[in-house]
Design an enzyme around this catalytic site. Structure first.
Site, PDB file in Angstrom:
ATOM      1  N   ARG A  11     -75.498 -37.124-104.934  1.00  0.00           N
ATOM      2  CA  ARG A  11     -75.707 -36.762-103.526  1.00  0.00           C
ATOM      3  C   ARG A  11     -74.496 -35.985-102.988  1.00  0.00           C
ATOM      4  O   ARG A  11     -74.548 -34.786-102.786  1.00  0.00           O
ATOM      5  CB  ARG A  11     -75.976 -38.035-102.701  1.00  0.00           C
ATOM      6  CG  ARG A  11     -76.593 -37.781-101.348  1.00  0.00           C
ATOM      7  CD  ARG A  11     -75.627 -37.300-100.301  1.00  0.00           C
ATOM      8  NE  ARG A  11     -74.510 -38.213-100.084  1.00  0.00           N
ATOM      9  CZ  ARG A  11     -73.454 -37.917 -99.353  1.00  0.00           C
ATOM     10  NH1 ARG A  11     -73.354 -36.734 -98.761  1.00  0.00           N
ATOM     11  NH2 ARG A  11     -72.457 -38.784 -99.227  1.00  0.00           N
ATOM     12  N   ASP A  12     -73.369 -36.668-102.789  1.00  0.00           N
ATOM     13  CA  ASP A  12     -72.206 -35.985-102.214  1.00  0.00           C
ATOM     14  C   ASP A  12     -71.768 -34.850-103.135  1.00  0.00           C
ATOM     15  O   ASP A  12     -71.342 -33.789-102.686  1.00  0.00           O
ATOM     16  CB  ASP A  12     -71.053 -36.983-102.024  1.00  0.00           C
ATOM     17  CG  ASP A  12     -70.096 -36.567-100.918  1.00  0.00           C
ATOM     18  OD1 ASP A  12     -70.180 -35.420-100.458  1.00  0.00           O
ATOM     19  OD2 ASP A  12     -69.254 -37.383-100.516  1.00  0.00           O
ATOM     20  N   HIS A  41     -64.174 -44.239 -98.975  1.00  0.00           N
ATOM     21  CA  HIS A  41     -64.730 -43.040 -99.605  1.00  0.00           C
ATOM     22  C   HIS A  41     -63.668 -41.947 -99.477  1.00  0.00           C
ATOM     23  O   HIS A  41     -63.430 -41.441 -98.392  1.00  0.00           O
ATOM     24  CB  HIS A  41     -66.007 -42.709 -98.827  1.00  0.00           C
ATOM     25  CG  HIS A  41     -66.729 -41.456 -99.171  1.00  0.00           C
ATOM     26  ND1 HIS A  41     -68.008 -41.454 -99.681  1.00  0.00           N
ATOM     27  CD2 HIS A  41     -66.408 -40.156 -99.039  1.00  0.00           C
ATOM     28  CE1 HIS A  41     -68.431 -40.217 -99.840  1.00  0.00           C
ATOM     29  NE2 HIS A  41     -67.468 -39.395 -99.457  1.00  0.00           N
ATOM     30  N   HIS A  77     -61.923 -38.292-100.622  1.00  0.00           N
ATOM     31  CA  HIS A  77     -62.008 -36.986-101.293  1.00  0.00           C
ATOM     32  C   HIS A  77     -60.611 -36.612-101.767  1.00  0.00           C
ATOM     33  O   HIS A  77     -59.605 -37.034-101.186  1.00  0.00           O
ATOM     34  CB  HIS A  77     -62.582 -35.931-100.345  1.00  0.00           C
ATOM     35  CG  HIS A  77     -64.066 -36.013-100.232  1.00  0.00           C
ATOM     36  ND1 HIS A  77     -64.923 -35.152-100.866  1.00  0.00           N
ATOM     37  CD2 HIS A  77     -64.848 -36.909 -99.583  1.00  0.00           C
ATOM     38  CE1 HIS A  77     -66.170 -35.490-100.597  1.00  0.00           C
ATOM     39  NE2 HIS A  77     -66.164 -36.558 -99.819  1.00  0.00           N
ATOM     40  N   CYS A 106     -68.415 -31.492 -98.700  1.00  0.00           N
ATOM     41  CA  CYS A 106     -69.427 -31.528 -97.653  1.00  0.00           C
ATOM     42  C   CYS A 106     -69.604 -30.117 -97.125  1.00  0.00           C
ATOM     43  O   CYS A 106     -68.634 -29.483 -96.714  1.00  0.00           O
ATOM     44  CB  CYS A 106     -69.011 -32.472 -96.533  1.00  0.00           C
ATOM     45  SG  CYS A 106     -70.159 -32.440 -95.152  1.00  0.00           S
ATOM     46  N   ASN A 155     -65.052 -35.632-104.381  1.00  0.00           N
ATOM     47  CA  ASN A 155     -64.646 -37.032-104.216  1.00  0.00           C
ATOM     48  C   ASN A 155     -63.621 -37.404-105.269  1.00  0.00           C
ATOM     49  O   ASN A 155     -63.476 -36.729-106.278  1.00  0.00           O
ATOM     50  CB  ASN A 155     -65.853 -37.954-104.427  1.00  0.00           C
ATOM     51  CG  ASN A 155     -66.896 -37.768-103.376  1.00  0.00           C
ATOM     52  OD1 ASN A 155     -67.705 -36.865-103.445  1.00  0.00           O
ATOM     53  ND2 ASN A 155     -66.867 -38.625-102.376  1.00  0.00           N
TER      54      ASN A 155
HETATM   55  N1  COA Z   1     -86.231 -34.599 -93.461  1.00  0.00           N
HETATM   56  C1  COA Z   1     -86.853 -33.398 -93.519  1.00  0.00           C
HETATM   57  N2  COA Z   1     -86.911 -32.540 -92.498  1.00  0.00           N
HETATM   58  C2  COA Z   1     -86.323 -32.919 -91.350  1.00  0.00           C
HETATM   59  C3  COA Z   1     -85.684 -34.147 -91.212  1.00  0.00           C
HETATM   60  C4  COA Z   1     -85.649 -35.007 -92.318  1.00  0.00           C
HETATM   61  N3  COA Z   1     -85.016 -36.182 -92.296  1.00  0.00           N
HETATM   62  N4  COA Z   1     -85.202 -34.243 -89.972  1.00  0.00           N
HETATM   63  C5  COA Z   1     -85.540 -33.110 -89.319  1.00  0.00           C
HETATM   64  N5  COA Z   1     -86.204 -32.309 -90.174  1.00  0.00           N
HETATM   65  C6  COA Z   1     -86.725 -30.964 -89.907  1.00  0.00           C
HETATM   66  C7  COA Z   1     -87.556 -30.903 -88.655  1.00  0.00           C
HETATM   67  O1  COA Z   1     -88.874 -31.191 -88.952  1.00  0.00           O
HETATM   68  C8  COA Z   1     -87.357 -29.487 -88.208  1.00  0.00           C
HETATM   69  O2  COA Z   1     -88.154 -28.627 -88.994  1.00  0.00           O
HETATM   70  P1  COA Z   1     -88.858 -27.334 -88.356  1.00  0.00           P
HETATM   71  O3  COA Z   1     -87.719 -26.451 -87.913  1.00  0.00           O
HETATM   72  O4  COA Z   1     -89.639 -26.784 -89.501  1.00  0.00           O
HETATM   73  O5  COA Z   1     -89.663 -27.847 -87.231  1.00  0.00           O
HETATM   74  C9  COA Z   1     -85.914 -29.221 -88.571  1.00  0.00           C
HETATM   75  O6  COA Z   1     -85.605 -30.109 -89.637  1.00  0.00           O
HETATM   76  C10 COA Z   1     -84.954 -29.460 -87.417  1.00  0.00           C
HETATM   77  O7  COA Z   1     -85.222 -30.721 -86.877  1.00  0.00           O
HETATM   78  P2  COA Z   1     -84.457 -31.322 -85.618  1.00  0.00           P
HETATM   79  O8  COA Z   1     -85.034 -32.650 -85.316  1.00  0.00           O
HETATM   80  O9  COA Z   1     -84.412 -30.286 -84.501  1.00  0.00           O
HETATM   81  O10 COA Z   1     -83.043 -31.591 -86.154  1.00  0.00           O
HETATM   82  P3  COA Z   1     -81.724 -30.733 -86.179  1.00  0.00           P
HETATM   83  O11 COA Z   1     -81.948 -29.297 -86.489  1.00  0.00           O
HETATM   84  O12 COA Z   1     -80.938 -31.071 -84.957  1.00  0.00           O
HETATM   85  O13 COA Z   1     -81.048 -31.416 -87.448  1.00  0.00           O
HETATM   86  C11 COA Z   1     -80.606 -33.319 -88.829  1.00  0.00           C
HETATM   87  C12 COA Z   1     -80.692 -32.772 -87.417  1.00  0.00           C
HETATM   88  C13 COA Z   1     -79.904 -34.654 -88.750  1.00  0.00           C
HETATM   89  C14 COA Z   1     -82.008 -33.490 -89.359  1.00  0.00           C
HETATM   90  C15 COA Z   1     -79.846 -32.316 -89.719  1.00  0.00           C
HETATM   91  O14 COA Z   1     -78.646 -31.945 -89.067  1.00  0.00           O
HETATM   92  C16 COA Z   1     -79.509 -32.891 -91.068  1.00  0.00           C
HETATM   93  O15 COA Z   1     -80.378 -33.116 -91.887  1.00  0.00           O
HETATM   94  N6  COA Z   1     -78.212 -33.136 -91.342  1.00  0.00           N
HETATM   95  C17 COA Z   1     -77.772 -33.718 -92.570  1.00  0.00           C
HETATM   96  C18 COA Z   1     -76.465 -33.158 -92.973  1.00  0.00           C
HETATM   97  C19 COA Z   1     -75.973 -33.783 -94.262  1.00  0.00           C
HETATM   98  O16 COA Z   1     -76.714 -34.221 -95.110  1.00  0.00           O
HETATM   99  N7  COA Z   1     -74.670 -33.790 -94.399  1.00  0.00           N
HETATM  100  C20 COA Z   1     -74.030 -34.303 -95.540  1.00  0.00           C
HETATM  101  C21 COA Z   1     -73.806 -35.755 -95.452  1.00  0.00           C
HETATM  102  S1  COA Z   1     -72.141 -36.161 -95.023  1.00  0.00           S
HETATM  103 ZN    ZN Z   2     -67.942 -37.405 -99.003  1.00  0.00          ZN
END
Ligand code: COA
Ligand code: ZN
Length: 316
Positions: free
Chosen positions: A20-21, A212, A214, A245, A254
């Site tokens: 994942r990370d 955790h 890095h 990230c 990491n």
């Molecule tokens: N799985 C799949 N699709 C998702 C989802 C999920 N968990 N959550 C939201 N979406 C989709 C929505 O359906 C939407 O799709 P569309 O544009 O086709 O309608 C789009 O993503 C945006 O959704 P929204 O609710 O407006 O969220 P956002 O754009 O504000 O994004 C997160 C919020 C949290 C979903 C997004 O920032 C994210 O996934 N971040 C994760 C980052 C990450 O993994 N970082 C590393 C870990 S440290």
């Molecule tokens: Zn990390």
């Protein structure tokens, strides 16, 4: 143990975050098959917790778009925890459909990073996770919460340990089973580990605190040693030192699982993870990424094995 404080653990739990990370930061597309094979090799190595993938928006992290299929098809050994990241209820729905039994929600110690990573303020994230954690616990799941940027933020700089403790307290109040407190951008030094762990000690029970690190600036193993001195028993590491990230500019991998295992084995601290088999997982994924792992222990042990094989082949 002579060389460590009385608080140091005799056994630690490794949470392997490479799939994942590690992979989330890779621009080289890795096939679903290869991700599954990587996870299965890590299961073979005996990692007790495997962070297999994340059910986040595929627009945010394209490399994790196949989370559903990856999770469905990885081998699940009965005595291990297969963990996935879930940012919202949509992610939880997907995770439940894929048969997930352990999730990690994730926020940050700083507002700017929470906004960049999950598009929410810390308050909004706690409100979102309140619903996610409630549903997950009602379904009997194991729930972890990760706190990014606990040792420094790419946007805000220094982070007050008291602020980290406040975020952790709010997450524990939601009923999470374990915390993973992260140095997302690898800026921490051992004195900071002492400060952060001391700030968390009154709030987080020792059996619920994971760290955790890095290795962006080469301090991850030193920070791990500092945390061992404080009695911390849970560490996130990644095979080969994969990772970073996409939302933390300049962050690299990491702390490498091999480096941590090598150090712990030398110190007589048990993990239950087989270092040679772990290296096989790193070797496999390195072949797919087209570059050698950054792990120092991996590199040295592979070279030693190659030397032994050469000597055996020449009969000398
Ligand atoms: N799985 C799949 N699709 C998702 C989802 C999920 N968990 N959550 C939201 N979406 C989709 C929505 O359906 C939407 O799709 P569309 O544009 O086709 O309608 C789009 O993503 C945006 O959704 P929204 O609710 O407006 O969220 P956002 O754009 O504000 O994004 C997160 C919020 C949290 C979903 C997004 O920032 C994210 O996934 N971040 C994760 C980052 C990450 O993994 N970082 C590393 C870990 S440290
Ligand atoms: Zn990390």
């Amino acid at each position: 143990m002579k060389n460590l404080s009385a608080a140091a653990p005799r056994r630690v739990t490794i949470c392997e975050v490479g799939p994942r990370d590690g992979l989330q930061n890779e621009s080289v597309p890795i096939s679903t098959e290869d991700k599954i094979r990587f996870c299965d090799l890590l299961s073979d190595a005996g990692v007790p917790i495997l962070e297999a993938t994340s059910f986040v928006s595929p627009k945010a992290v394209p490399q994790m778009a196949d989370a559903d299929e990856v999770f469905r098809r990885i081998r699940k050994d009965p005595d291990r925890t297969y963990l996935v990241l879930v940012p919202n209820e949509r992610g939880l729905d997907r995770a439940i459909d894929a048969g997930v039994r352990a999730i990690a929600v994730f926020t940050a110690a700083t507002e700017s990073f929470a906004k960049a990573n999950i598009g929410m303020t810390i308050d909004e994230s706690v409100a979102t996770f309140g619903k996610v954690v409630k549903r997950a616990k009602a379904d009997g799941m194991w729930v972890r919460a990760a706190v990014s940027t606990a040792f420094g933020c790419p946007f805000e700089g220094a982070v007050d340990p008291a602020g980290v403790a406040r975020v952790c307290a709010r997450l524990l109040a939601l009923g999470v089973d374990e915390l993973s407190v992260a140095d997302t951008i690898g800026v921490g030094t051992p004195n900071q580990v002492f400060d952060v762990v001391a700030a968390l000690a009154p709030i987080v029970p020792a059996d619920k605190l994971g760290l955790h690190f890095h290795d962006t600036r080469g301090t991850a193993l030193a920070n791990t040693l500092a945390a061992l001195e404080c009695g911390v028993r849970i560490y996130d590491t990644s095979a080969g030192g994969l990772g970073g990230c996409p939302f933390a500019p300049g962050a690299t991998g990491n702390c490498a699982t091999e480096d941590v295992l090598y150090m712990l084995e030398g110190m007589g601290i048990e993990t239950g993870v087989d270092l040679a088999k772990l290296r096989a997982a790193s070797r496999f994924i390195a072949g797919k990424l087209g570059r050698s792992p950054v792990s120092r222990a991996y590199t040295a042990l592979e070279a030693a094995d190659a030397r032994t094989a050469r000597l055996a082949a020449t009969g000398s």
